[in-house]
Design a protein around this motif. Structure first.
Motif, PDB file in Angstrom:
ATOM      1  N   ASP A 239     -58.435 -30.639 123.055  1.00 43.67           N
ATOM      2  CA  ASP A 239     -57.990 -29.523 122.223  1.00 43.67           C
ATOM      3  C   ASP A 239     -57.544 -28.338 123.071  1.00 43.67           C
ATOM      4  N   ARG A 240     -58.209 -28.113 124.208  1.00 38.64           N
ATOM      5  CA  ARG A 240     -57.868 -26.971 125.053  1.00 38.64           C
ATOM      6  C   ARG A 240     -56.693 -27.248 125.992  1.00 38.64           C
ATOM      7  N   LEU A 241     -56.549 -28.504 126.430  1.00 37.99           N
ATOM      8  CA  LEU A 241     -55.619 -28.767 127.527  1.00 37.99           C
ATOM      9  C   LEU A 241     -54.328 -29.486 127.138  1.00 37.99           C
ATOM     10  N   GLY A 252     -49.286 -35.194 126.059  1.00 33.51           N
ATOM     11  CA  GLY A 252     -50.013 -36.186 125.273  1.00 33.51           C
ATOM     12  C   GLY A 252     -50.114 -35.767 123.826  1.00 33.51           C
ATOM     13  N   ASN A 253     -50.840 -36.580 123.062  1.00 27.58           N
ATOM     14  CA  ASN A 253     -51.035 -36.297 121.645  1.00 27.58           C
ATOM     15  C   ASN A 253     -52.267 -35.411 121.465  1.00 27.58           C
ATOM     16  N   ARG A 254     -52.072 -34.302 120.778  1.00 27.21           N
ATOM     17  CA  ARG A 254     -53.197 -33.420 120.534  1.00 27.21           C
ATOM     18  C   ARG A 254     -54.204 -34.089 119.583  1.00 27.21           C
ATOM     19  N   PRO A 255     -55.483 -33.777 119.735  1.00 28.59           N
ATOM     20  CA  PRO A 255     -56.487 -34.392 118.855  1.00 28.59           C
ATOM     21  C   PRO A 255     -56.302 -33.936 117.419  1.00 28.59           C
ATOM     22  N   ALA A 256     -56.632 -34.804 116.482  1.00 24.91           N
ATOM     23  CA  ALA A 256     -56.551 -34.450 115.072  1.00 24.91           C
ATOM     24  C   ALA A 256     -57.482 -33.286 114.764  1.00 24.91           C
ATOM     25  N   ARG A 257     -57.074 -32.467 113.811  1.00 27.24           N
ATOM     26  CA  ARG A 257     -57.885 -31.309 113.432  1.00 27.24           C
ATOM     27  C   ARG A 257     -59.278 -31.734 112.978  1.00 27.24           C
ATOM     28  N   SER A 258     -59.354 -32.872 112.291  1.00 22.39           N
ATOM     29  CA  SER A 258     -60.658 -33.350 111.812  1.00 22.39           C
ATOM     30  C   SER A 258     -61.584 -33.669 112.977  1.00 22.39           C
ATOM     31  N   TRP A 259     -61.026 -34.147 114.100  1.00 20.06           N
ATOM     32  CA  TRP A 259     -61.854 -34.439 115.262  1.00 20.06           C
ATOM     33  C   TRP A 259     -62.424 -33.146 115.840  1.00 20.06           C
ATOM     34  N   LEU A 270     -67.481 -38.682 111.712  1.00 21.88           N
ATOM     35  CA  LEU A 270     -66.087 -38.988 111.402  1.00 21.88           C
ATOM     36  C   LEU A 270     -65.941 -40.270 110.591  1.00 21.88           C
ATOM     37  N   GLY A 271     -66.836 -41.204 110.781  1.00 25.71           N
ATOM     38  CA  GLY A 271     -66.771 -42.457 110.047  1.00 25.71           C
ATOM     39  C   GLY A 271     -65.766 -43.432 110.631  1.00 25.71           C
ATOM     40  N   PRO A 272     -65.769 -44.660 110.139  1.00 26.93           N
ATOM     41  CA  PRO A 272     -64.928 -45.719 110.718  1.00 26.93           C
ATOM     42  C   PRO A 272     -63.438 -45.542 110.424  1.00 26.93           C
ATOM     43  N   ASP A 273     -63.078 -44.751 109.423  1.00 27.34           N
ATOM     44  CA  ASP A 273     -61.671 -44.622 109.049  1.00 27.34           C
ATOM     45  C   ASP A 273     -60.938 -43.544 109.847  1.00 27.34           C
ATOM     46  N   ASP A 274     -61.678 -42.659 110.493  1.00 26.19           N
ATOM     47  CA  ASP A 274     -61.028 -41.576 111.242  1.00 26.19           C
ATOM     48  C   ASP A 274     -61.779 -41.288 112.535  1.00 26.19           C
ATOM     49  N   PRO A 313     -55.788 -42.803 129.467  1.00 25.30           N
ATOM     50  CA  PRO A 313     -56.677 -43.715 128.735  1.00 25.30           C
ATOM     51  C   PRO A 313     -56.178 -45.147 128.831  1.00 25.30           C
ATOM     52  N   ASN A 314     -57.094 -46.076 128.870  1.00 23.77           N
ATOM     53  CA  ASN A 314     -56.754 -47.500 128.796  1.00 23.77           C
ATOM     54  C   ASN A 314     -57.224 -48.004 127.433  1.00 23.77           C
ATOM     55  N   GLY A 315     -56.323 -48.176 126.514  1.00 24.73           N
ATOM     56  CA  GLY A 315     -56.706 -48.608 125.184  1.00 24.73           C
ATOM     57  C   GLY A 315     -57.245 -47.457 124.358  1.00 24.73           C
ATOM     58  N   ASN A 316     -57.741 -47.791 123.191  1.00 20.11           N
ATOM     59  CA  ASN A 316     -58.237 -46.786 122.258  1.00 20.11           C
ATOM     60  C   ASN A 316     -59.762 -46.803 122.216  1.00 20.11           C
ATOM     61  N   TYR A 317     -60.374 -45.903 122.969  1.00 18.25           N
ATOM     62  CA  TYR A 317     -61.833 -45.776 122.948  1.00 18.25           C
ATOM     63  C   TYR A 317     -62.178 -44.858 121.774  1.00 18.25           C
ATOM     64  N   ALA A 318     -62.863 -45.382 120.768  1.00 19.18           N
ATOM     65  CA  ALA A 318     -63.114 -44.646 119.533  1.00 19.18           C
ATOM     66  C   ALA A 318     -64.523 -44.059 119.519  1.00 19.18           C
ATOM     67  N   MET A 319     -64.631 -42.867 118.967  1.00 24.75           N
ATOM     68  CA  MET A 319     -65.910 -42.169 118.855  1.00 24.75           C
ATOM     69  C   MET A 319     -66.120 -41.791 117.391  1.00 24.75           C
ATOM     70  N   GLY A 320     -67.247 -42.209 116.832  1.00 29.04           N
ATOM     71  CA  GLY A 320     -67.486 -42.028 115.401  1.00 29.04           C
ATOM     72  C   GLY A 320     -68.093 -40.692 115.033  1.00 29.04           C
ATOM     73  N   ALA A 321     -68.475 -39.908 116.025  1.00 25.69           N
ATOM     74  CA  ALA A 321     -69.064 -38.590 115.748  1.00 25.69           C
ATOM     75  C   ALA A 321     -68.466 -37.562 116.693  1.00 25.69           C
ATOM     76  N   GLY A 322     -68.320 -36.354 116.195  1.00 23.72           N
ATOM     77  CA  GLY A 322     -67.757 -35.290 117.011  1.00 23.72           C
ATOM     78  C   GLY A 322     -68.789 -34.583 117.858  1.00 23.72           C
ATOM     79  N   ARG A 323     -70.031 -34.587 117.394  1.00 20.42           N
ATOM     80  CA  ARG A 323     -71.086 -33.948 118.181  1.00 20.42           C
ATOM     81  C   ARG A 323     -72.427 -34.547 117.784  1.00 20.42           C
ATOM     82  N   VAL A 324     -73.382 -34.465 118.695  1.00 15.11           N
ATOM     83  CA  VAL A 324     -74.710 -35.030 118.474  1.00 15.11           C
ATOM     84  C   VAL A 324     -75.609 -34.031 117.744  1.00 15.11           C
ATOM     85  N   PHE A 325     -75.515 -32.754 118.105  1.00 17.55           N
ATOM     86  CA  PHE A 325     -76.423 -31.743 117.576  1.00 17.55           C
ATOM     87  C   PHE A 325     -75.659 -30.845 116.609  1.00 17.55           C
ATOM     88  N   GLU A 326     -75.901 -31.088 115.326  1.00 15.61           N
ATOM     89  CA  GLU A 326     -75.099 -30.457 114.285  1.00 15.61           C
ATOM     90  C   GLU A 326     -75.193 -28.943 114.311  1.00 15.61           C
TER      91      GLU A 326
END
Length: 361
Positions: A239-241, A252-259, A270-274, A313-326
């Motif tokens: 988001d910053r760079l 590159g492609n900027r991260p989605a706002r939802s991320w 984020l769940g499996p769909d996003d 990046p090599n491939g699409n490494y997906a992360m289902g959560a944006g942060r651990v500590f809400e």
């Protein structure tokens, strides 16, 4: 309303001394309801009154620490707990680590009870028998060890709440944080909360960070605080760079706002769909791969500064959560784009990336 708090805390103490669990729980509810109705001032007064009680508590009465943590979550200042709660939680983890070994010596092959309060008396009786033939052990110590099997999660739950506060983290001494990390690592295999406490004790605040893009020879000076894991750091860095290369930013492609929202103040899941897709792979200045599953403290120091090197990046490494500590507010500030001479200074010191980690693909 704050004037009611000392009386209600005294009432709570009376019921703890009497050993009446129902009366204790009722007193807890009265105190919680009154403090919450009075707003931040009453909540802070409650935390300040409860803090001196915590070092001597154990077993079911460790729920008092959970109440203190809840008051912080509702708006109290956590600062009265700085010299009490981290140390008590650290002790609980240290004692909890010792339980299986003591049980094996005392129980002669019987299975260790599950950590539920119905088993408390059995564990206490069995472990205190060790004091009959083992020098250096006393009943009070062994009772405290036994209680840690049942109350550790309460201490950790409360500590997780207050460690989300940046001022609280800053006030906890470094040696106490080191002990928290040590004891958390020892019991993390049986406690997810212990793993979270270890991660919170390793959180970096006001930490300088240099990021180098070797493809473009651009470099960036940033400052990070309150970033819970490297997955979150990936999103915030992107988001910053990522932006206009003509302005010295990373193509590159900027991260989605939802991320980005999931990594900062929105719903963290984020769940499996996003899922968030990483924009680059990260290595530190010594060539070590920085996994999204690690924490920023894993980033090695290079000449006293944490340095990250961007790789495609090599491939699409997906992360289902944006942060651990809400409830922990992160900050990653881009202070400036480095001058060319500064970037060259860092490039000359970077070790080659060691790409022998399967996850680095």
């Amino acid at each position: 309303m704050p004037s009611e708090i000392p009386r209600l805390v005294d009432e709570l103490v009376t019921h703890m001394r009497s050993g009446s669990a129902p009366a204790y729980r009722a007193a807890m509810k009265r105190l919680a309801d009154t403090a919450r109705a009075g707003g931040p001032e009453s909540l802070t007064t409650a935390v300040e009154a409860l803090a001196p009680l915590l070092p001597g508590l154990g077993g079911d009465f460790a729920m008092t620490a959970v109440l203190a943590g809840a008051c912080v979550e509702w708006g109290a200042s956590p600062m009265a707990l700085v010299d009490v709660l981290p140390q008590r939680a650290s002790e609980a983890m240290m004692l909890n680590e010792a339980v299986p070994d003591f049980w094996e010596k005392a129980a002669r092959g019987r299975p260790l009870p599950e950590p539920v309060s119905a088993s408390t008396h059995q564990l206490v009786r069995t472990l205190t028998r060790l004091t009959r033939w083992r020098r250096g052990l006393d009943k009070n110590t062994m009772t405290r060890v036994a209680m840690s099997w049942f109350d550790m999660e309460d201490w950790l739950k409360a500590l997780i709440t207050v460690m989300a506060d940046a001022s609280f983290r800053a006030a906890v001494p470094g040696d106490v944080k080191a002990e928290l990390r040590e004891h958390a690592a020892a019991v993390a295999h049986r406690s997810q909360r212990a793993a979270w406490v270890g991660a919170l004790a390793a959180v970096l605040d006001d930490e300088p960070l240099i990021v180098i893009d070797p493809r473009t020879h651009w470099g960036y000076a940033l400052t990070m605080s309150g970033v819970g894991d490297n997955g979150q750091l990936h999103i915030l860095l992107a988001d910053r760079l990522v932006g206009d290369p003509g302005q010295g930013l990373v193509a590159g492609n900027r991260p989605a706002r939802s991320w980005v929202e999931a990594a900062t103040s929105g719903n963290p899941y984020l769940g499996p769909d996003d899922p968030a897709i990483r924009c680059f792979r990260l290595f530190d200045g010594q060539g070590t791969y920085i996994s999204p599953e690690g924490v920023p403290a894993d980033i090695g120091l290079l000449h006293g500064t944490r340095v990250l090197v961007l790789h495609p990046p090599n491939g699409n490494y997906a992360m289902g959560a944006g942060r651990v500590f809400e409830h922990m507010t992160p900050a990653l500030r881009l202070d400036r784009i480095l001058e060319s001479t500064e970037t060259q200074h860092w490039l000359a010191r970077l070790a080659p990336a060691v790409e022998n980690d399967l996850m680095a693909d």
